[in-house]
Motif scaffolding. Structure first.
Motif, PDB file in Angstrom:
ATOM      1  N   LEU A   1       2.633   5.049 -49.133  1.00 24.12           N
ATOM      2  CA  LEU A   1       2.652   5.984 -48.016  1.00 24.12           C
ATOM      3  C   LEU A   1       1.458   5.993 -46.847  1.00 24.12           C
ATOM      4  O   LEU A   1       2.124   6.013 -45.751  1.00 24.12           O
ATOM      5  CB  LEU A   1       2.601   7.255 -48.840  1.00 24.12           C
ATOM      6  N   LEU A   2       0.274   5.383 -47.423  1.00 16.47           N
ATOM      7  CA  LEU A   2      -0.648   4.973 -46.415  1.00 16.47           C
ATOM      8  C   LEU A   2       0.016   3.797 -45.649  1.00 16.47           C
ATOM      9  O   LEU A   2      -0.084   4.043 -44.203  1.00 16.47           O
ATOM     10  CB  LEU A   2      -1.813   4.515 -47.017  1.00 16.47           C
TER      11      LEU A   2
ATOM     12  N   ALA B   1       2.276   1.998 -56.495  1.00 15.62           N
ATOM     13  CA  ALA B   1       1.278   2.652 -55.937  1.00 15.62           C
ATOM     14  C   ALA B   1       1.775   3.138 -54.772  1.00 15.62           C
ATOM     15  O   ALA B   1       1.701   2.961 -53.625  1.00 15.62           O
ATOM     16  CB  ALA B   1       0.361   1.346 -55.497  1.00 15.62           C
ATOM     17  N   TRP B   2       2.226   4.571 -55.088  1.00 14.49           N
ATOM     18  CA  TRP B   2       2.752   5.451 -54.083  1.00 14.49           C
ATOM     19  C   TRP B   2       1.705   5.864 -53.064  1.00 14.49           C
ATOM     20  O   TRP B   2       1.912   5.847 -51.795  1.00 14.49           O
ATOM     21  CB  TRP B   2       3.081   6.597 -54.626  1.00 14.49           C
ATOM     22  N   THR B   3       0.336   5.834 -53.302  1.00 15.59           N
ATOM     23  CA  THR B   3      -0.588   6.248 -52.278  1.00 15.59           C
ATOM     24  C   THR B   3      -0.698   5.307 -51.267  1.00 15.59           C
ATOM     25  O   THR B   3      -0.602   5.406 -50.024  1.00 15.59           O
ATOM     26  CB  THR B   3      -2.000   6.429 -53.075  1.00 15.59           C
ATOM     27  N   THR B   4      -0.752   4.010 -51.634  1.00 11.75           N
ATOM     28  CA  THR B   4      -0.562   2.534 -50.859  1.00 11.75           C
ATOM     29  C   THR B   4       0.691   2.624 -50.039  1.00 11.75           C
ATOM     30  O   THR B   4       0.593   2.323 -48.824  1.00 11.75           O
ATOM     31  CB  THR B   4      -0.923   1.177 -51.621  1.00 11.75           C
TER      32      THR B   4
ATOM     33  N   GLU C   1      -3.432  -0.882 -62.263  1.00 18.75           N
ATOM     34  CA  GLU C   1      -3.959   0.623 -61.941  1.00 18.75           C
ATOM     35  C   GLU C   1      -5.495   0.631 -62.037  1.00 18.75           C
ATOM     36  O   GLU C   1      -6.107   1.340 -61.117  1.00 18.75           O
ATOM     37  CB  GLU C   1      -3.223   1.631 -62.509  1.00 18.75           C
TER      38      GLU C   1
ATOM     39  N   ARG D   1      -7.351  -1.138 -59.051  1.00 15.99           N
ATOM     40  CA  ARG D   1      -6.561  -1.052 -57.832  1.00 15.99           C
ATOM     41  C   ARG D   1      -7.643  -0.288 -56.812  1.00 15.99           C
ATOM     42  O   ARG D   1      -7.712  -0.834 -55.535  1.00 15.99           O
ATOM     43  CB  ARG D   1      -5.232   0.084 -57.966  1.00 15.99           C
ATOM     44  N   ASP D   2      -8.400   0.499 -57.115  1.00 21.50           N
ATOM     45  CA  ASP D   2      -9.339   1.202 -56.156  1.00 21.50           C
ATOM     46  C   ASP D   2     -10.301   0.040 -55.626  1.00 21.50           C
ATOM     47  O   ASP D   2     -10.637  -0.017 -54.435  1.00 21.50           O
ATOM     48  CB  ASP D   2      -9.948   2.350 -56.641  1.00 21.50           C
TER      49      ASP D   2
END
Length: 239
Positions: free
Chosen positions: A100-101, A95-98, A205, A208-209
């Motif tokens: 990086l966030l 989960a690259w968005t998570t 995935e 995940r949202d």
């Protein structure tokens, strides 16, 4: 004479109405054709190296004071080089968005702590003459910062700042510190903290949202509720 004639009729048997046909489907595997038999998981080279990498990570962090993140990336890179086939698709599942966030938020909060912003807020709160209001605000600061950073780190920074509130004896040391610890701990469900981020990152995935939004709603709802509840139950009665 009278003759009696008897007529006999044949009866035909037909299929009963409403009869159902049942089809049984059996799952066979590659272990002799027996249904419902799961093939055993064998400890092959890739799994053995993975276990060795995990043990090396734990040993390096505990006994050699190595950086956990850098060591984990090193172990993952070595495993990908040794067994590239087993590592296929692993990067896409992260989960690259998570990641990086959370990295951005943690960096920002650490910068605030390094610049003394959290200490400045704590000192201003400690200067408030109303002890109950000061206790509520310092618990609120603990909850807000811990939702984005380390719980242990924020407690280590705020507990010394709460000492002036305890000197006059109107607030109990045990109850105030317990309230601060509770406020800083319950918000770990936030997806921006370490625990919440791990849960969100390991969620499938397609879910995940939903999990991310649910954790964010729950964690942010606890930011105002936890200080109010902790102060009402622990600090206000003056145990």
């Amino acid at each position: 004479g009278a003759g009696a004639g008897t007529g006999t009729g044949g009866t035909a048997a037909g299929p009963a109405s409403g009869a159902a046909a049942v089809t049984v489907v059996e799952r066979a595997d590659d272990t002799g054709g027996h249904p419902d038999v799961v093939p055993p998981v064998r400890l092959d080279l890739a799994r053995s190296l993975t276990l060795l990498g995990i043990l090396s990570l734990v040993a390096g962090a505990l006994f050699f004071d190595l950086n956990v993140g850098l060591t984990a990336l090193t172990v993952a890179a070595v495993l990908a080089l040794v067994s590239p086939k087993s590592a296929e698709g692993a990067a896409e599942k992260c989960a690259w968005t998570t990641v990086l966030l959370v990295c951005g938020i943690v960096t920002y909060v650490n910068l605030l702590q390094h610049l003394g912003t959290v200490d400045w807020l704590g000192e201003k709160v400690s200067a408030i003459e109303a002890p109950l209001l000061a206790a509520l605000l310092i618990c609120l600061i603990a909850a807000v910062v811990a939702a984005f950073a380390s719980t242990t780190g924020i407690l280590g920074a705020l507990i010394p700042l709460a000492v002036p509130l305890l000197q006059d004896g109107r607030l109990g040391a045990l109850t105030l510190i317990s309230a601060m610890a509770i406020c800083a701990s319950v918000v770990d469900s936030s997806p921006f903290s370490t625990s919440g981020a791990l849960v969100a990152a390991n969620t499938p995935e397609e879910q995940r949202d939903y999990v991310f939004r649910s954790l964010m709603t729950w964690g942010f709802a606890l930011i105002p509720l936890a200080p109010l509840t902790a102060c009402a139950v622990l600090v206000l009665p003056g145990w």
